[in-house]
Motif scaffolding. Structure first.
Motif, PDB file in Angstrom:
ATOM      1  N   ALA A   1      67.658  27.262  -2.398  1.00 28.08           N
ATOM      2  CA  ALA A   1      68.589  27.325  -3.524  1.00 28.08           C
ATOM      3  C   ALA A   1      69.757  28.259  -3.193  1.00 28.08           C
ATOM      4  CB  ALA A   1      67.870  27.800  -4.777  1.00 28.08           C
ATOM      5  N   SER A   2      70.959  27.740  -3.240  1.00 25.58           N
ATOM      6  CA  SER A   2      72.134  28.573  -2.966  1.00 25.58           C
ATOM      7  C   SER A   2      72.509  29.413  -4.178  1.00 25.58           C
ATOM      8  CB  SER A   2      73.313  27.701  -2.541  1.00 25.58           C
ATOM      9  OG  SER A   2      73.655  26.786  -3.579  1.00 25.58           O
ATOM     10  N   VAL A   3      72.101  28.954  -5.365  1.00 29.54           N
ATOM     11  CA  VAL A   3      72.321  29.728  -6.594  1.00 29.54           C
ATOM     12  C   VAL A   3      70.979  29.811  -7.317  1.00 29.54           C
ATOM     13  CG1 VAL A   3      73.601  29.946  -8.760  1.00 29.54           C
ATOM     14  CG2 VAL A   3      74.681  28.852  -6.771  1.00 29.54           C
ATOM     15  N   PRO A   4      70.246  30.892  -7.151  1.00 30.17           N
ATOM     16  CA  PRO A   4      68.944  30.995  -7.806  1.00 30.17           C
ATOM     17  C   PRO A   4      69.082  31.177  -9.315  1.00 30.17           C
ATOM     18  CG  PRO A   4      69.501  33.052  -6.726  1.00 30.17           C
ATOM     19  CD  PRO A   4      70.570  32.064  -6.337  1.00 30.17           C
ATOM     20  N   ALA A   5      68.012  30.882 -10.036  1.00 35.72           N
ATOM     21  CA  ALA A   5      68.011  31.061 -11.483  1.00 35.72           C
ATOM     22  C   ALA A   5      68.197  32.539 -11.826  1.00 35.72           C
ATOM     23  CB  ALA A   5      66.700  30.549 -12.071  1.00 35.72           C
ATOM     24  N   PRO A   6      68.975  32.851 -12.836  1.00 32.23           N
ATOM     25  CA  PRO A   6      69.239  34.257 -13.177  1.00 32.23           C
ATOM     26  C   PRO A   6      68.006  35.024 -13.618  1.00 32.23           C
ATOM     27  CG  PRO A   6      70.093  32.777 -14.861  1.00 32.23           C
ATOM     28  CD  PRO A   6      69.707  31.927 -13.701  1.00 32.23           C
ATOM     29  N   HIS A   7      66.964  34.312 -14.063  1.00 29.34           N
ATOM     30  CA  HIS A   7      65.743  34.999 -14.495  1.00 29.34           C
ATOM     31  C   HIS A   7      64.763  35.207 -13.348  1.00 29.34           C
ATOM     32  CE1 HIS A   7      64.399  30.827 -14.729  1.00 29.34           C
ATOM     33  NE2 HIS A   7      65.341  30.600 -15.628  1.00 29.34           N
ATOM     34  N   GLY A   8      65.150  34.814 -12.124  1.00 35.25           N
ATOM     35  CA  GLY A   8      64.380  35.202 -10.961  1.00 35.25           C
ATOM     36  C   GLY A   8      63.275  34.272 -10.512  1.00 35.25           C
ATOM     37  N   ARG A   9      63.102  33.134 -11.172  1.00 33.40           N
ATOM     38  CA  ARG A   9      62.073  32.183 -10.737  1.00 33.40           C
ATOM     39  C   ARG A   9      62.541  30.761 -11.039  1.00 33.40           C
ATOM     40  NH1 ARG A   9      57.072  33.307 -11.976  1.00 33.40           N
ATOM     41  NH2 ARG A   9      57.446  35.550 -12.197  1.00 33.40           N
ATOM     42  N   THR A  10      61.963  29.806 -10.357  1.00 31.42           N
ATOM     43  CA  THR A  10      62.390  28.423 -10.567  1.00 31.42           C
ATOM     44  C   THR A  10      61.936  27.894 -11.923  1.00 31.42           C
ATOM     45  OG1 THR A  10      60.402  27.538  -9.485  1.00 31.42           O
ATOM     46  CG2 THR A  10      62.336  27.897  -8.097  1.00 31.42           C
ATOM     47  N   PHE A  11      60.780  28.356 -12.408  1.00 34.71           N
ATOM     48  CA  PHE A  11      60.281  27.921 -13.711  1.00 34.71           C
ATOM     49  C   PHE A  11      61.083  28.589 -14.818  1.00 34.71           C
ATOM     50  CE2 PHE A  11      57.741  28.666 -17.478  1.00 34.71           C
ATOM     51  CZ  PHE A  11      57.257  27.403 -17.757  1.00 34.71           C
ATOM     52  N   PRO A  12      61.529  27.870 -15.853  1.00 33.93           N
ATOM     53  CA  PRO A  12      61.383  26.427 -16.025  1.00 33.93           C
ATOM     54  C   PRO A  12      62.659  25.634 -15.756  1.00 33.93           C
ATOM     55  CG  PRO A  12      61.864  27.420 -18.135  1.00 33.93           C
ATOM     56  CD  PRO A  12      61.920  28.539 -17.111  1.00 33.93           C
ATOM     57  N   THR A  13      63.742  26.313 -15.395  1.00 35.50           N
ATOM     58  CA  THR A  13      65.045  25.645 -15.401  1.00 35.50           C
ATOM     59  C   THR A  13      65.608  25.330 -14.020  1.00 35.50           C
ATOM     60  OG1 THR A  13      66.023  27.855 -15.606  1.00 35.50           O
ATOM     61  CG2 THR A  13      65.749  26.587 -17.639  1.00 35.50           C
ATOM     62  N   ALA A  14      64.895  25.674 -12.949  1.00 33.49           N
ATOM     63  CA  ALA A  14      65.419  25.410 -11.603  1.00 33.49           C
ATOM     64  C   ALA A  14      64.376  24.702 -10.740  1.00 33.49           C
ATOM     65  CB  ALA A  14      65.869  26.712 -10.950  1.00 33.49           C
ATOM     66  N   LEU A  15      63.551  23.903 -11.381  1.00 36.93           N
ATOM     67  CA  LEU A  15      62.489  23.185 -10.674  1.00 36.93           C
ATOM     68  C   LEU A  15      62.948  21.867 -10.066  1.00 36.93           C
ATOM     69  CD1 LEU A  15      59.638  23.723 -13.294  1.00 36.93           C
ATOM     70  CD2 LEU A  15      59.581  24.550 -10.940  1.00 36.93           C
ATOM     71  N   ASP A  16      64.161  21.446 -10.383  1.00 42.04           N
ATOM     72  CA  ASP A  16      64.606  20.100 -10.027  1.00 42.04           C
ATOM     73  C   ASP A  16      64.406  19.728  -8.559  1.00 42.04           C
ATOM     74  OD1 ASP A  16      66.560  19.476 -12.683  1.00 42.04           O
ATOM     75  OD2 ASP A  16      66.392  21.570 -12.072  1.00 42.04           O
ATOM     76  N   PRO A  17      64.727  20.607  -7.583  1.00 40.45           N
ATOM     77  CA  PRO A  17      64.559  20.204  -6.180  1.00 40.45           C
ATOM     78  C   PRO A  17      63.098  20.076  -5.755  1.00 40.45           C
ATOM     79  CG  PRO A  17      66.047  22.075  -6.400  1.00 40.45           C
ATOM     80  CD  PRO A  17      65.331  21.934  -7.685  1.00 40.45           C
ATOM     81  N   LEU A  18      62.185  20.481  -6.619  1.00 42.53           N
ATOM     82  CA  LEU A  18      60.771  20.538  -6.258  1.00 42.53           C
ATOM     83  C   LEU A  18      59.972  19.369  -6.826  1.00 42.53           C
ATOM     84  CD1 LEU A  18      60.463  24.362  -6.921  1.00 42.53           C
ATOM     85  CD2 LEU A  18      60.912  23.218  -4.747  1.00 42.53           C
ATOM     86  N   TYR A  19      60.677  18.385  -7.337  1.00 42.51           N
ATOM     87  CA  TYR A  19      60.038  17.195  -7.889  1.00 42.51           C
ATOM     88  C   TYR A  19      59.210  16.445  -6.840  1.00 42.51           C
ATOM     89  CZ  TYR A  19      61.524  15.944 -12.634  1.00 42.51           C
ATOM     90  OH  TYR A  19      61.662  15.856 -13.989  1.00 42.51           O
ATOM     91  N   ALA A  20      58.079  15.921  -7.273  1.00 37.15           N
ATOM     92  CA  ALA A  20      57.395  14.875  -6.503  1.00 37.15           C
ATOM     93  C   ALA A  20      58.178  13.581  -6.710  1.00 37.15           C
ATOM     94  CB  ALA A  20      55.964  14.705  -7.011  1.00 37.15           C
ATOM     95  N   ASN A  21      58.214  12.728  -5.696  1.00 38.60           N
ATOM     96  CA  ASN A  21      58.897  11.457  -5.911  1.00 38.60           C
ATOM     97  C   ASN A  21      57.976  10.461  -6.613  1.00 38.60           C
ATOM     98  OD1 ASN A  21      57.383   9.901  -3.945  1.00 38.60           O
ATOM     99  ND2 ASN A  21      58.664  10.766  -2.322  1.00 38.60           N
ATOM    100  N   ARG A  22      58.542   9.372  -7.028  1.00 40.11           N
ATOM    101  CA  ARG A  22      57.777   8.410  -7.822  1.00 40.11           C
ATOM    102  C   ARG A  22      56.607   7.804  -7.047  1.00 40.11           C
ATOM    103  NH1 ARG A  22      62.314   4.211  -9.404  1.00 40.11           N
ATOM    104  NH2 ARG A  22      63.437   6.182  -9.638  1.00 40.11           N
ATOM    105  N   TYR A  23      56.739   7.728  -5.743  1.00 43.85           N
ATOM    106  CA  TYR A  23      55.665   7.151  -4.935  1.00 43.85           C
ATOM    107  C   TYR A  23      54.479   8.115  -4.837  1.00 43.85           C
ATOM    108  CZ  TYR A  23      59.845   4.529  -3.892  1.00 43.85           C
ATOM    109  OH  TYR A  23      61.005   3.817  -4.028  1.00 43.85           O
ATOM    110  N   GLU A  24      54.775   9.396  -4.845  1.00 41.30           N
ATOM    111  CA  GLU A  24      53.703  10.397  -4.893  1.00 41.30           C
ATOM    112  C   GLU A  24      52.978  10.353  -6.235  1.00 41.30           C
ATOM    113  OE1 GLU A  24      55.438  13.877  -1.968  1.00 41.30           O
ATOM    114  OE2 GLU A  24      56.489  13.492  -3.865  1.00 41.30           O
ATOM    115  N   ILE A  25      53.721  10.110  -7.300  1.00 39.36           N
ATOM    116  CA  ILE A  25      53.095   9.971  -8.623  1.00 39.36           C
ATOM    117  C   ILE A  25      52.217   8.735  -8.657  1.00 39.36           C
ATOM    118  CG2 ILE A  25      53.558   9.591 -11.065  1.00 39.36           C
ATOM    119  CD1 ILE A  25      54.080  12.471 -10.031  1.00 39.36           C
ATOM    120  N   ARG A  26      52.687   7.661  -8.074  1.00 44.70           N
ATOM    121  CA  ARG A  26      51.867   6.440  -8.022  1.00 44.70           C
ATOM    122  C   ARG A  26      50.582   6.699  -7.240  1.00 44.70           C
ATOM    123  NH1 ARG A  26      52.414   0.495  -7.970  1.00 44.70           N
ATOM    124  NH2 ARG A  26      54.457   0.778  -8.951  1.00 44.70           N
ATOM    125  N   ARG A  27      50.692   7.396  -6.129  1.00 43.50           N
ATOM    126  CA  ARG A  27      49.497   7.705  -5.330  1.00 43.50           C
ATOM    127  C   ARG A  27      48.512   8.550  -6.139  1.00 43.50           C
ATOM    128  NH1 ARG A  27      50.277  11.241  -0.047  1.00 43.50           N
ATOM    129  NH2 ARG A  27      50.617  12.804  -1.687  1.00 43.50           N
TER     130      ARG A  27
END
Length: 354
Positions: free
Chosen positions: A261-287
């Protein structure tokens, strides 16, 4: 507060006895993304302020394959409403959410409508007054759910075994079938020291119709527990992970890191507003859905972070053709990566260089 059965529609357990039942959750994150909730507070005022937005999301999840329309009352309990200074909205909010869910469920005959209670965040194993307060909150919410015609009660996201058992007792008193799902944090047991599997066993012994886990953990850190629970109980089991890539080192979305992350969340953690790059893709959900179903799990869904496409993947993974399946991918017609005979060769050739 006891419900009176008035329908010949198959019950939840009757459906689960014959095959998968799909349940969409994750309203908090999805409605926050759409601009209808405040991150951090996560109070479901949308039911009162923008009912059409909540109704639309229910319909989107329904079209994607959800068989249960769960009233969006998560965090809509008395204590949370006090925190945000809006306790006067408590009952109107709950009843509005329940009525919207009932309306959407009724628009597709056979769907079930669920009332919802969840982690209170004030339960204290050492404080009887806090336990009394939590039970009181659950009782009023379950009562409103019964009044508004709920078919089942879902109790979810409990990280204290004691609170989950209290929720079960109150929900069972309604006379409705009950789903109870646990959400252990990274210390790999319930917060009051009970193992996850033992907590699930206690819930089964207490009369839960479905036990399992939801939220906090993605497929890779939720499924091992689910399979242990499946072996330890005789009732139906539910599995509702978050759609994020949690790992053994970072087992919940509370502690997921994003070193790129080039701009980290101001509260210091990805949860709950900076999780976007950490998504599982749809094929992983299907699995996930395929593996869970093959492992004997019939109550399947996705929790916080879910969008309708994730629910469609779960439904299609277990053999469903949903209303939204009309729009499942057909990459053969993509202008550059497709195989359709009408696609110009010189455009397709650009694919490897694009």
């Amino acid at each position: 507060m006891t419900a009176t059965p008035a329908s010949t529609t198959p019950t939840l357990t009757e459906r689960l006895d014959t095959g998968p039942v799909i349940i969409a959750e994750g309203f908090l994150f999805e409605l926050e993304r759409r601009g209808y909730l405040t991150a951090g507070e996560f109070v479901p005022e949308v039911a009162l302020e923008f009912p059409e937005a909540l109704r639309s999301l229910h319909v989107d999840f329904q079209r994607a394959g959800s068989d249960i329309v769960e009233a969006f009352t998560y965090n809509g309990h008395r204590e949370k409403m006090r925190v945000v200074g809006k306790e006067d909205l408590l009952e109107p909010l709950n009843r509005a959410a329940l009525r919207i869910a009932r309306e959407v469920a009724d628009n597709r005959p056979g769907d079930l409508m669920a009332g919802n209670i969840s982690n209170s965040n004030i339960w204290d194993p050492a404080d009887l007054q806090s336990q009394k307060d939590v039970r009181s909150m659950f009782e009023e919410m379950v009562g409103w759910a019964v009044d508004e015609g709920a078919d089942i009660i879902i109790g979810e996201t409990f990280y204290y075994a004691g609170e989950a058992l209290a929720a079960l007792e109150i929900a069972k008193a309604s006379g409705l079938q009950v789903v109870l799902t646990l959400a252990p944090m990274a210390f790999e047991e319930m917060a009051d020291g009970v193992s996850v599997v033992e907590a699930a066993q206690r819930l089964e012994q207490g009369g839960a119709d479905v036990v399992g886990m939801n939220c906090f953990r993605g497929p890779d850190t939720l499924l091992p527990y689910i399979f242990q629970i499946r072996e330890a109980v005789s009732c139906h089991v539910g599995a509702l992970p978050i759609p994020y890539r949690t790992t053994q080192e970072e087992p919940t979305f509370f502690n997921l890191s994003d070193v790129k992350a080039s701009v980290p969340a101001p509260h210091g953690r990805t949860f709950p507003t900076a999780l976007d790059p950490l998504y599982a893709n749809r094929y992983e959900i299907r699995r996930f859905a395929e593996e869970a179903h093959e492992g004997g799990v019939n109550y399947l869904g996705i929790c916080c972070g879910a969008s309708p496409v994730h629910i469609r993947e779960v439904a299609e993974a277990v053999g469903r053709v949903t209303d939204a399946s009309r729009f499942s991918e057909r990459m053969e017609n993509h202008f550059m990566y497709g195989s359709n005979e009408r696609l110009p060769e010189h455009i397709v050739a650009l694919g490897d260089r694009a």
